[in-house]
Design an enzyme around this catalytic site. Structure first.
Site, PDB file in Angstrom:
ATOM      1  CE1 TYR A  20      -3.402  -2.803   0.697  1.00  0.00           C
ATOM      2  CE2 TYR A  20      -1.948  -3.415   2.500  1.00  0.00           C
ATOM      3  CZ  TYR A  20      -3.002  -3.704   1.670  1.00  0.00           C
ATOM      4  OH  TYR A  20      -3.657  -4.905   1.798  1.00  0.00           O
ATOM      5  CE1 TYR A 148      -7.261  -6.460   3.358  1.00  0.00           C
ATOM      6  CE2 TYR A 148      -6.442  -8.297   4.672  1.00  0.00           C
ATOM      7  CZ  TYR A 148      -6.330  -7.463   3.575  1.00  0.00           C
ATOM      8  OH  TYR A 148      -5.291  -7.649   2.687  1.00  0.00           O
ATOM      9  CG  ASP A 249     -10.390 -14.617   6.796  1.00  0.00           C
ATOM     10  OD1 ASP A 249      -9.386 -15.129   7.336  1.00  0.00           O
ATOM     11  OD2 ASP A 249     -10.333 -13.679   5.982  1.00  0.00           O
ATOM     12  CE  LYS A 278      -2.251 -11.348   8.168  1.00  0.00           C
ATOM     13  NZ  LYS A 278      -3.538 -11.048   7.580  1.00  0.00           N
TER      14      LYS A 278
HETATM   15  C1  LIG Z   1      -4.058 -11.013   6.261  1.00  0.00           C
HETATM   16  C2  LIG Z   1      -5.443 -11.496   6.078  1.00  0.00           C
HETATM   17  C3  LIG Z   1      -5.873 -12.039   4.859  1.00  0.00           C
HETATM   18  C4  LIG Z   1      -4.987 -12.087   3.636  1.00  0.00           C
HETATM   19  O1  LIG Z   1      -3.860 -12.903   3.810  1.00  0.00           O
HETATM   20  P1  LIG Z   1      -2.587 -12.702   2.842  1.00  0.00           P
HETATM   21  O2  LIG Z   1      -1.665 -13.803   3.252  1.00  0.00           O
HETATM   22  O3  LIG Z   1      -2.053 -11.338   3.125  1.00  0.00           O
HETATM   23  O4  LIG Z   1      -3.071 -12.839   1.447  1.00  0.00           O
HETATM   24  C5  LIG Z   1      -7.174 -12.511   4.779  1.00  0.00           C
HETATM   25  N1  LIG Z   1      -8.003 -12.448   5.824  1.00  0.00           N
HETATM   26  C6  LIG Z   1      -7.624 -11.952   7.015  1.00  0.00           C
HETATM   27  C7  LIG Z   1      -8.587 -11.940   8.153  1.00  0.00           C
HETATM   28  C8  LIG Z   1      -6.346 -11.433   7.179  1.00  0.00           C
HETATM   29  O5  LIG Z   1      -5.972 -10.894   8.350  1.00  0.00           O
END
Ligand SMILES: *Cc1c(COP(=O)(O)O)cnc(C)c1O
Length: 428
Positions: A20, A148, A249, A278
């Site tokens: 970004y 997100y 997620d 992550k």
């Molecule tokens: C970081 C994140 C993503 C995206 O993961 P990347 O490895 O950066 O593509 C998706 N969902 C959540 C909740 C996140 O924190």
């Protein structure tokens, strides 16, 4: 390293995109020479206590001997091999481990190379599932504002429509359904009105909606917001009642960050599809996974075209799987729940003084996450340097100054980190 900090930074400025960021007069970046435990060592010799765990991922600290050994051992066997028609022990052992530690109905694992891709995979699975059940009209998603889910196109389409990138990519983004952000905080008394709009959208559009997608309990990059687990329990009931899948997620929340191994455990529910990323590899390498229930996996597999249509080149990379397996074993082999509870207490104590500041509208902590919410956005040309000068690495965004340290951070380091946060915020 042969490249000295100054030429390195000049070359970086000239040629390298950062997240970004801009290539026209970019804000300054700091060169990291090495990292160990919870400390980053800058190329100019300064050491910083790292509050960010490299965006939620480095839960055991940097340069961990156990993780290093696991990656080294795998490197001696093979760094990579294609996953089409071949398999290998690190992927199989990791998949079995993930199935064992996630809520019971999750039974099948698809490895992807980043969190965003695991979200794309979950969305494709949801759509293929309904097509296989004779409902090809169910292709849209329902989510909440303030979310997100990543930067690829389907993931972007379910990010917050205002703070996300909807404006720029309006013509290419899929149009999804948005309910308001869950308003009732984690720990506050539940009120059924919080779920009313989501319930209404599900009722009206159930024939078009393939899945609800949410970050459980903690909305991360969309606003560091902690909401009532009861919301998730109601979403699970509503999804079942209306014939809609639930995608959780857990890319940011998974592996203990919120105080439970997975955030959905706060609500005692299981999704149909779960995304992990992550902290999966302890922050060593890029790897993500989408988990599906047996029912979802078998329905997709029995429907047309009889396969799930996705397959990244670096799917289940052996080095990443070996790191992930070692990281999960390290986590489960230690007193992670006690550590994270102690971290929450230390963050709470350390950030409490910020509540008295006039710049601050809210301070909140949950598990290994500590957040100071300000009245005004942070000036990112000034803030990072102010933190570095105080010996800490904190990267705010918008009106949020937040940290999610490695679980192993010592109490004295948490105290120094939070003291620096309060000090810097007081200067805004
Ligand atoms: C970081 C994140 C993503 C995206 O993961 P990347 O490895 O950066 O593509 C998706 N969902 C959540 C909740 C996140 O924190």
């Amino acid at each position: 390293m042969s490249v000295m900090p100054e030429p390195l930074l000049a070359l970086d400025r000239a040629h390298v995109w950062h997240p970004y960021s801009t290539l026209v007069d970019p804000p300054s970046v700091f060169a990291v020479e090495s990292a160990s435990g919870v400390r980053l060592r800058l190329a100019d010799g300064r050491e910083l206590i790292d509050g960010m765990a490299s965006w939620w991922s480095v839960i055991h600290g940097y340069n961990h001997p156990g993780l290093n050994a696991a990656v080294r051992a795998q490197l001696e066997r093979m760094a990579h091999v294609m996953f089409g028609g071949l398999t290998h022990a690190p992927a199989v052992a990791l998949a079995a481990q993930l199935v064992a530690i996630t809520p019971a109905p999750l039974d099948a694992v698809f490895f992807a190379d980043s969190g965003s891709v695991s979200v794309e995979v979950a969305i494709k699975m949801a759509i293929q599932y309904w097509a296989a059940r004779g409902k090809p009209g169910k292709q849209r998603l329902l989510t909440v504002r303030g979310g997100y889910h990543g930067d690829t196109f389907a993931a972007m389409s379910v990010c917050d429509p205002v703070t996300g990138m909807h404006r720029l990519f309006q013509q290419t983004l899929a149009q999804q359904f948005f309910a308001p952000r869950p308003a009732i905080r984690y720990g506050a008394r539940w009120d059924e009105s919080d779920i009313a709009e989501l319930a209404r959208l599900l009722e009206v559009h159930r024939e078009e909606i393939a899945a609800v997608i949410l970050e459980p309990v903690v909305q991360g990059a969309g606003g560091m917001w902690f909401y009532a687990p009861e919301y998730l329990r109601r979403v699970r009931e509503l999804c079942d009642a209306h014939g809609v899948l639930l995608i959780l997620d857990e890319i940011a929340t998974g592996f203990g960050r919120t105080g439970r191994l997975f955030a959905c455990e706060h609500a005692g529910i299981a999704p149909d599809l779960m995304c992990l990323g992550k902290a999966l590899t302890g922050g060593y390498m890029t790897l993500a996974a989408t988990l599906a229930t047996r029912e979802v996996a078998e329905t997709i597999s029995r429907g047309d075209p009889g396969v799930f249509m996705h397959g990244p080149t670096f799917m289940a990379n052996p080095l990443a799987c070996a790191a992930a397996l070692a990281s999960v074993e390290l986590l489960l082999g230690g007193p992670w729940a006690e550590r994270i509870a102690a971290l929450e207490q230390a963050l709470e104590t350390g950030l409490a003084p910020a509540r008295a500041l006039q710049q601050v509208v809210d301070v909140r902590c949950l598990g290994g996450i500590g957040v100071i919410e300000l009245a005004m956005p942070v000036d990112m040309r000034i803030a990072p340097r102010a933190f570095v000068e105080r010996g800490v690495w904190v990267r705010p965004f918008g009106r949020l100054v937040y940290v999610m340290p490695a679980y192993v951070m010592a109490p004295a380091d948490v105290a120094a980190l939070t003291a620096a946060m309060c000090e810097v915020v007081a200067t805004f």
